[in-house]
Scaffold this motif. Structure first.
Motif, PDB file in Angstrom:
ATOM      1  N   THR A   1       2.448   4.283 -11.566  1.00 44.55           N
ATOM      2  CA  THR A   1       1.917   3.128 -10.844  1.00 44.55           C
ATOM      3  C   THR A   1       3.065   2.290 -10.290  1.00 44.55           C
ATOM      4  OG1 THR A   1       1.940   1.698 -12.789  1.00 44.55           O
ATOM      5  CG2 THR A   1      -0.064   3.008 -12.429  1.00 44.55           C
ATOM      6  N   ALA A   2       2.731   1.459  -9.326  1.00 45.39           N
ATOM      7  CA  ALA A   2       3.731   0.544  -8.775  1.00 45.39           C
ATOM      8  C   ALA A   2       4.247  -0.380  -9.870  1.00 45.39           C
ATOM      9  CB  ALA A   2       3.136  -0.259  -7.620  1.00 45.39           C
ATOM     10  N   SER A   3       3.368  -0.846 -10.717  1.00 41.21           N
ATOM     11  CA  SER A   3       3.781  -1.727 -11.811  1.00 41.21           C
ATOM     12  C   SER A   3       4.788  -1.049 -12.728  1.00 41.21           C
ATOM     13  CB  SER A   3       2.563  -2.164 -12.628  1.00 41.21           C
ATOM     14  OG  SER A   3       1.717  -2.971 -11.861  1.00 41.21           O
ATOM     15  N   GLU A   4       4.538   0.208 -13.047  1.00 43.60           N
ATOM     16  CA  GLU A   4       5.451   0.941 -13.924  1.00 43.60           C
ATOM     17  C   GLU A   4       6.810   1.132 -13.248  1.00 43.60           C
ATOM     18  OE1 GLU A   4       6.915   2.741 -17.316  1.00 43.60           O
ATOM     19  OE2 GLU A   4       5.181   1.463 -17.013  1.00 43.60           O
ATOM     20  N   LEU A   5       6.831   1.421 -11.940  1.00 43.43           N
ATOM     21  CA  LEU A   5       8.106   1.573 -11.232  1.00 43.43           C
ATOM     22  C   LEU A   5       8.909   0.273 -11.249  1.00 43.43           C
ATOM     23  CD1 LEU A   5       7.160   3.768  -8.139  1.00 43.43           C
ATOM     24  CD2 LEU A   5       8.441   4.444 -10.167  1.00 43.43           C
ATOM     25  N   VAL A   6       8.239  -0.845 -11.021  1.00 43.91           N
ATOM     26  CA  VAL A   6       8.927  -2.143 -11.050  1.00 43.91           C
ATOM     27  C   VAL A   6       9.435  -2.427 -12.459  1.00 43.91           C
ATOM     28  CG1 VAL A   6       8.639  -4.636 -10.767  1.00 43.91           C
ATOM     29  CG2 VAL A   6       7.703  -3.056  -9.053  1.00 43.91           C
ATOM     30  N   ARG A   7       8.619  -2.131 -13.459  1.00 39.37           N
ATOM     31  CA  ARG A   7       9.030  -2.343 -14.851  1.00 39.37           C
ATOM     32  C   ARG A   7      10.260  -1.496 -15.177  1.00 39.37           C
ATOM     33  NH1 ARG A   7       8.734  -0.672 -19.938  1.00 39.37           N
ATOM     34  NH2 ARG A   7       7.781   1.323 -19.513  1.00 39.37           N
ATOM     35  N   MET A   8      10.284  -0.242 -14.710  1.00 38.60           N
ATOM     36  CA  MET A   8      11.428   0.636 -14.948  1.00 38.60           C
ATOM     37  C   MET A   8      12.682   0.082 -14.264  1.00 38.60           C
ATOM     38  SD  MET A   8       9.359   4.307 -14.693  1.00 38.60           S
ATOM     39  CE  MET A   8      10.586   5.019 -13.671  1.00 38.60           C
TER      40      MET A   8
ATOM     41  N   ASN B   1       0.821  -1.215   0.000  1.00 41.43           N
ATOM     42  CA  ASN B   1       0.000   0.000   0.000  1.00 41.43           C
ATOM     43  C   ASN B   1       0.854   1.262   0.000  1.00 41.43           C
ATOM     44  OD1 ASN B   1      -2.330  -1.548  -0.029  1.00 41.43           O
ATOM     45  ND2 ASN B   1      -2.589  -1.479   2.183  1.00 41.43           N
ATOM     46  N   ASP B   2       1.913   1.263   0.811  1.00 45.17           N
ATOM     47  CA  ASP B   2       2.820   2.421   0.845  1.00 45.17           C
ATOM     48  C   ASP B   2       3.485   2.637  -0.513  1.00 45.17           C
ATOM     49  OD1 ASP B   2       2.157   2.774   3.505  1.00 45.17           O
ATOM     50  OD2 ASP B   2       4.076   2.019   4.278  1.00 45.17           O
ATOM     51  N   PHE B   3       3.897   1.557  -1.155  1.00 36.97           N
ATOM     52  CA  PHE B   3       4.536   1.659  -2.463  1.00 36.97           C
ATOM     53  C   PHE B   3       3.548   2.177  -3.506  1.00 36.97           C
ATOM     54  CE2 PHE B   3       6.536  -0.141  -6.358  1.00 36.97           C
ATOM     55  CZ  PHE B   3       7.758   0.502  -6.255  1.00 36.97           C
ATOM     56  N   ASN B   4       2.320   1.670  -3.466  1.00 30.00           N
ATOM     57  CA  ASN B   4       1.290   2.159  -4.390  1.00 30.00           C
ATOM     58  C   ASN B   4       1.029   3.642  -4.181  1.00 30.00           C
ATOM     59  OD1 ASN B   4       0.674  -0.146  -5.927  1.00 30.00           O
ATOM     60  ND2 ASN B   4      -0.673  -0.941  -4.338  1.00 30.00           N
ATOM     61  N   GLU B   5       0.954   4.075  -2.921  1.00 31.35           N
ATOM     62  CA  GLU B   5       0.732   5.491  -2.622  1.00 31.35           C
ATOM     63  C   GLU B   5       1.895   6.341  -3.124  1.00 31.35           C
ATOM     64  OE1 GLU B   5      -0.350   6.344   1.444  1.00 31.35           O
ATOM     65  OE2 GLU B   5      -1.657   4.588   1.493  1.00 31.35           O
ATOM     66  N   PHE B   6       3.122   5.868  -2.900  1.00 32.38           N
ATOM     67  CA  PHE B   6       4.286   6.613  -3.387  1.00 32.38           C
ATOM     68  C   PHE B   6       4.237   6.739  -4.907  1.00 32.38           C
ATOM     69  CE2 PHE B   6       8.483   6.414  -5.355  1.00 32.38           C
ATOM     70  CZ  PHE B   6       8.961   7.660  -4.974  1.00 32.38           C
ATOM     71  N   ALA B   7       3.982   5.642  -5.575  1.00 29.06           N
ATOM     72  CA  ALA B   7       3.934   5.667  -7.038  1.00 29.06           C
ATOM     73  C   ALA B   7       2.888   6.670  -7.523  1.00 29.06           C
ATOM     74  CB  ALA B   7       3.629   4.270  -7.576  1.00 29.06           C
ATOM     75  N   LYS B   8       1.737   6.641  -6.901  1.00 29.17           N
ATOM     76  CA  LYS B   8       0.671   7.574  -7.283  1.00 29.17           C
ATOM     77  C   LYS B   8       1.098   9.013  -7.039  1.00 29.17           C
ATOM     78  CE  LYS B   8      -4.240   8.436  -6.601  1.00 29.17           C
ATOM     79  NZ  LYS B   8      -5.444   8.047  -5.887  1.00 29.17           N
ATOM     80  N   SER B   9       1.826   9.249  -5.933  1.00 25.13           N
ATOM     81  CA  SER B   9       2.242  10.618  -5.599  1.00 25.13           C
ATOM     82  C   SER B   9       3.213  11.197  -6.623  1.00 25.13           C
ATOM     83  CB  SER B   9       2.863  10.667  -4.202  1.00 25.13           C
ATOM     84  OG  SER B   9       4.191  10.159  -4.205  1.00 25.13           O
ATOM     85  N   ILE B  10       3.918  10.336  -7.349  1.00 28.91           N
ATOM     86  CA  ILE B  10       4.836  10.838  -8.382  1.00 28.91           C
ATOM     87  C   ILE B  10       4.267  10.651  -9.790  1.00 28.91           C
ATOM     88  CG2 ILE B  10       6.890  10.582  -6.940  1.00 28.91           C
ATOM     89  CD1 ILE B  10       7.596   8.064  -8.614  1.00 28.91           C
ATOM     90  N   GLY B  11       2.987  10.315  -9.846  1.00 33.73           N
ATOM     91  CA  GLY B  11       2.293  10.282 -11.130  1.00 33.73           C
ATOM     92  C   GLY B  11       2.464   9.011 -11.936  1.00 33.73           C
TER      93      GLY B  11
END
Length: 94
Positions: free
Chosen positions: A27-34, A15-25
């Protein structure tokens, strides 16, 4: 073609990771993919080695030691007092 990549983690971390991802515009999936793309391209994983305050652990300890020795400014200090403090204690260390 895309596929799904699943991991196990505790709910708070997710949940914290999802919130962080959303805060920078993003998704968590996109951050992991990057991270996956960067890791494969560079063939290494780098972590900054910095504390949550942006300092190396050693430098942060140095600052904490200064504070512990009462070498800090009073709340409400003038900007020039703060500048002098940093010039004397911080910038001279580099």
């Amino acid at each position: 073609m895309t596929t799904t990549f699943a991991i196990r983690t505790d709910e708070k971390l997710k949940n914290d990771f999802n919130e962080f991802a959303k805060s920078i515009g993003t998704t968590a999936s996109e951050l992991v993919r990057m991270l996956m793309i960067k890791t494969l391209r560079e063939r290494k994983i780098e972590f900054s080695g910095k504390t949550e305050n942006g300092f190396t652990p050693e430098y942060e300890q140095y600052l904490l030691d200064i504070a512990k020795n009462n070498e800090v400014f009073e709340m409400g200090s003038k900007p020039e007092d703060i500048t002098q403090f940093f010039e004397k204690n911080i910038y001279s260390q580099s």
